[in-house]
Enzyme design. Structure first.
Site, PDB file in Angstrom:
ATOM      1  NE  ARG A 285      71.753  30.618  56.886  1.00  0.00           N
ATOM      2  CZ  ARG A 285      72.123  30.677  58.041  1.00  0.00           C
ATOM      3  NH1 ARG A 285      73.290  30.099  58.436  1.00  0.00           N
ATOM      4  NH2 ARG A 285      71.287  30.772  59.215  1.00  0.00           N
TER       5      ARG A 285
ATOM      6  CG  PHE B 296      18.510  44.394  32.554  1.00  0.00           C
ATOM      7  CD1 PHE B 296      19.054  45.109  31.786  1.00  0.00           C
ATOM      8  CD2 PHE B 296      19.824  44.239  33.398  1.00  0.00           C
ATOM      9  CE1 PHE B 296      20.086  45.916  31.463  1.00  0.00           C
ATOM     10  CE2 PHE B 296      21.188  44.658  33.209  1.00  0.00           C
ATOM     11  CZ  PHE B 296      21.137  45.548  31.957  1.00  0.00           C
TER      12      PHE B 296
ATOM     13  CG  ASP C 256      26.837  48.668  38.471  1.00  0.00           C
ATOM     14  OD1 ASP C 256      27.281  49.466  39.292  1.00  0.00           O
ATOM     15  OD2 ASP C 256      25.577  48.661  38.198  1.00  0.00           O
TER      16      ASP C 256
END
Length: 638
Positions: free
Chosen positions: A30, A393, A501
């Site tokens: 190419r 919480f 977490d």
């Protein structure tokens, strides 16, 4: 004809990227042309010495790596000097006629791409061949390289001519508590500029006094874009105020005004929408699952009059002349023209596009806060409707803000959180806005307990959804869940935000099946000694890598480990990781190299993604950005 902006031009042998097996037929000559913007390759008539048709190109801004490739044993003389150009679709292998020519091209390519984003720091020095990297034997084409780019050996340099180095690990929790630096503000959204005309994709009713009403499909002029989530704009009547930046699009795009264009919808969601409509020839256009700026046409068909139909997906292709097509020989200047044609002609599709199916009536995305500039919420504007659960919480309730906006309200029990530190960071957390993150709307801090007010997602926790709510999941559906999470985590990673977490229990599910990550960064404010200690039962040992278990060293790479475990949760439909081991046994076994087994619903490629997240060395784990690319590629080929 040699164009003035050509940097280099040379005839090389190119190896085909499409073939799964390599043979002599896959190597063709190419003509390669390098400019500042592209490296293009053309068919070439050797006898006549003439350039023929364009065969392909790579935008230089997308190049991530340029490096030599070590030739195989018994390589033919014409292929002794290979080099590689790595971009989103993988490596492009090129063979130079001499080492001198190869060095010249590598040098010029590196000069062109030295300021590119996301340049690779590791590469594969040998070929990807027959489904495997020959250097390191990895079987994932998107696997991270096994050799570090060295500046003395052609490594990339930045504008200051300094070698690009790895970012150091972030401080430990003990060091962090001394200063608790806030993460940087998310950058202003690129693509928008002051004075630009934009179009509203959704209706927006002002929630604060300085907000501006948005009317769907109307145009607005941007006046100020300093806040990434709220732009100041003017409507056609001269009214000015702040508008949410995720409710607008550039007017130049043009697709937003068509009902058949369903933005931010994945393959599974498209199929659910089409099957619900249940009309032969029902169709929609969506963003490609793999390539940004590319589009897919999804069509529902009842071939032969069958009662249960199925969906077909067609990628909209682009010719070298920037023409769009679904079927060869039917090319169009714009996507709307393509759609109009196929509404009247099947032309190779399973059916003509008969019925528009749209999700445009669905709810608008969440805004970063309830109006511009407000983060403190008056608790008197909150209505509590029902309890959703009990978190780390305290109690979480579903409710309404001002009687009309669905919200989730965390009622923080006293003594569970370092409140002052959290309140300071909440102002920054509100500015984190992504379709795969649960949006923090604001806080109520004037009374005790304090409230954390967030976006509400009707399908609840992903863990419960996997165990109880998901019916007849497919491999594509499960992988798209993982993609959603990895997209949200990529945004956090880019903003230098660590979750700490990440697990299925900390992801939520929207009504349309979209997964969003929640509670990012909140574990920093836990005041529970049992939670903070790896010996305690509350510590997320089952989602933690060796460096966290042994040294409490958190980083985005510890989030990567947790993501691998989360994928395992998804593919086991919510089973407990290491369910037969206690915490002490987990630490011992992880430290000796034992890992979770392959889930029955996960094929080898999916499991290889999980395993890549569980490398003992943190620097050998992929980034979330790399994981998104790998997952999108896998989805694209399913």
């Amino acid at each position: 004809m040699n164009m003035p902006d050509n940097i280099l031009e040379e005839i090389f042998i190119k190896r085909s990227q499409q073939k799964k097996k390599t043979s002599p037929l896959n190597f063709k000559e190419r003509l390669f042309v390098l400019t500042q913007d592209k490296i293009s390759y053309y068919d070439y008539d050797v006898d006549k010495g003439k350039r023929k048709g364009l065969k392909g190109y790579v935008d230089t801004e997308k190049i991530k790596c340029v490096a030599i490739v070590l030739p195989d044993d018994n390589t033919p003389p014409e292929r002794l000097y290979p080099f590689q150009i790595v971009y989103d679709e993988g490596p492009l292998y090129i063979f130079a006629k001499s080492d001198q020519v190869r060095k010249q091209w590598i040098r010029e390519l590196k000069n062109v791409v030295q300021s590119n984003k996301d340049l690779m720091q590791k590469f594969h020095p040998r070929f990807w061949e027959d489904g495997m990297w020959k250097c390191c034997k990895q079987e994932d084409k998107k696997a991270m390289g096994c050799r570090v780019m060295e500046s003395k050996n052609g490594g990339f340099l930045n504008r200051d001519n300094k070698s690009i180095s790895r970012k150091p690990l972030p401080p430990t929790p003990e060091e962090e508590k001394l200063s608790r630096p806030l993460p940087p503000q998310p950058p202003v959204s690129s693509g928008f500029s002051v004075g630009m005309t934009v179009i509203a994709e959704y209706e927006y009713t002002p929630m604060a006094s300085h907000d501006l009403e948005l009317r769907k499909d109307e145009e607005y002029t941007l006046l100020d874009i300093n806040d990434p989530n709220w732009f100041r704009a003017r409507d056609k009547y001269g009214n000015e105020g702040y508008i949410p930046s995720n409710y607008i699009a550039q007017a130049l795009n043009g697709l937003e005004k068509y009902d058949w264009y369903c933005k931010n919808i994945n393959r599974s969601q498209a199929e659910n929408l089409l099957k619900t409509e249940n009309k032969d020839g029902g169709f929609l256009v969506r963003d490609s699952g793999k390539f940004t700026g590319k589009y897919t046409v999804s069509v529902f068909t009842k071939v032969g009059g069958e009662t249960v139909g199925n969906c077909r997906h067609y990628n909209i292709c682009v010719t070298a002349q920037d023409q769009f097509y679904l079927a060869e020989n039917h090319n169009f200047s714009t996507i709307p023209e393509l759609i109009i044609y196929h509404q009247h002609n099947a032309a190779g599709l399973v059916s003509r596009l008969k019925h528009i199916v749209s999700n445009r009536t669905e709810h608008a995305p969440s805004t970063a806060g309830l109006g511009y500039g407000g983060w403190e919420i008056d608790p008197r504007q909150l209505t509590f409707i029902r309890e959703l659960g009990n978190g780390q919480f305290g109690v979480v309730k579903y409710g309404k803000w001002q009687g009309r906006h669905d919200v989730a309200i965390k009622m923080v029990k006293e003594g569970s959180m370092s409140e002052d530190d959290f309140i300071e960071e909440a102002k920054v957390m509100m500015k984190l806005c992504h379709e795969n993150l649960v949006q923090l709307y604001g806080v109520c801090t004037k009374q005790r307990p304090i409230y954390i007010v967030t976006e509400y997602l009707a399908n609840g926790c992903l863990l419960n959804y996997l165990r109880d709510g998901l019916q007849n999941p497919t491999g594509i559906m499960l992988l798209e869940m993982c993609k959603d999470i990895s997209e949200g985590m990529t945004y956090l990673e880019a903003n230098q935000y660590i979750h700490r977490d990440l697990a299925a229990r900390n992801c939520l599910v929207d009504t349309n099946g979209t997964i969003k990550v929640t509670d990012f960064g909140l574990s920093r404010y836990v005041l529970d000694d049992e939670y903070l200690s790896s010996a305690g039962s509350k510590f997320p040992v089952r989602w933690s890598p060796p460096e966290v278990l042994l040294y409490c060293k958190f980083s985005s790479k510890s989030d990567i480990w947790a993501f691998g475990v989360l994928m395992w949760e998804v593919y086991t439909m919510g089973r407990m990781p290491y369910e037969r081991w206690n915490n002490t046994e987990i630490v011992e076994k992880i430290s000796t190299g034992q890992r979770l087994y392959r889930p029955q619903m996960a094929n080898e490629r999916v499991y290889s993604i999980m395993m890549s997240c569980w490398h003992e060395r943190a620097d050998e784990r992929p980034t979330f950005q790399e994981l998104v690319v790998i997952i999108k590629d896998l989805l694209f080929n399913m």
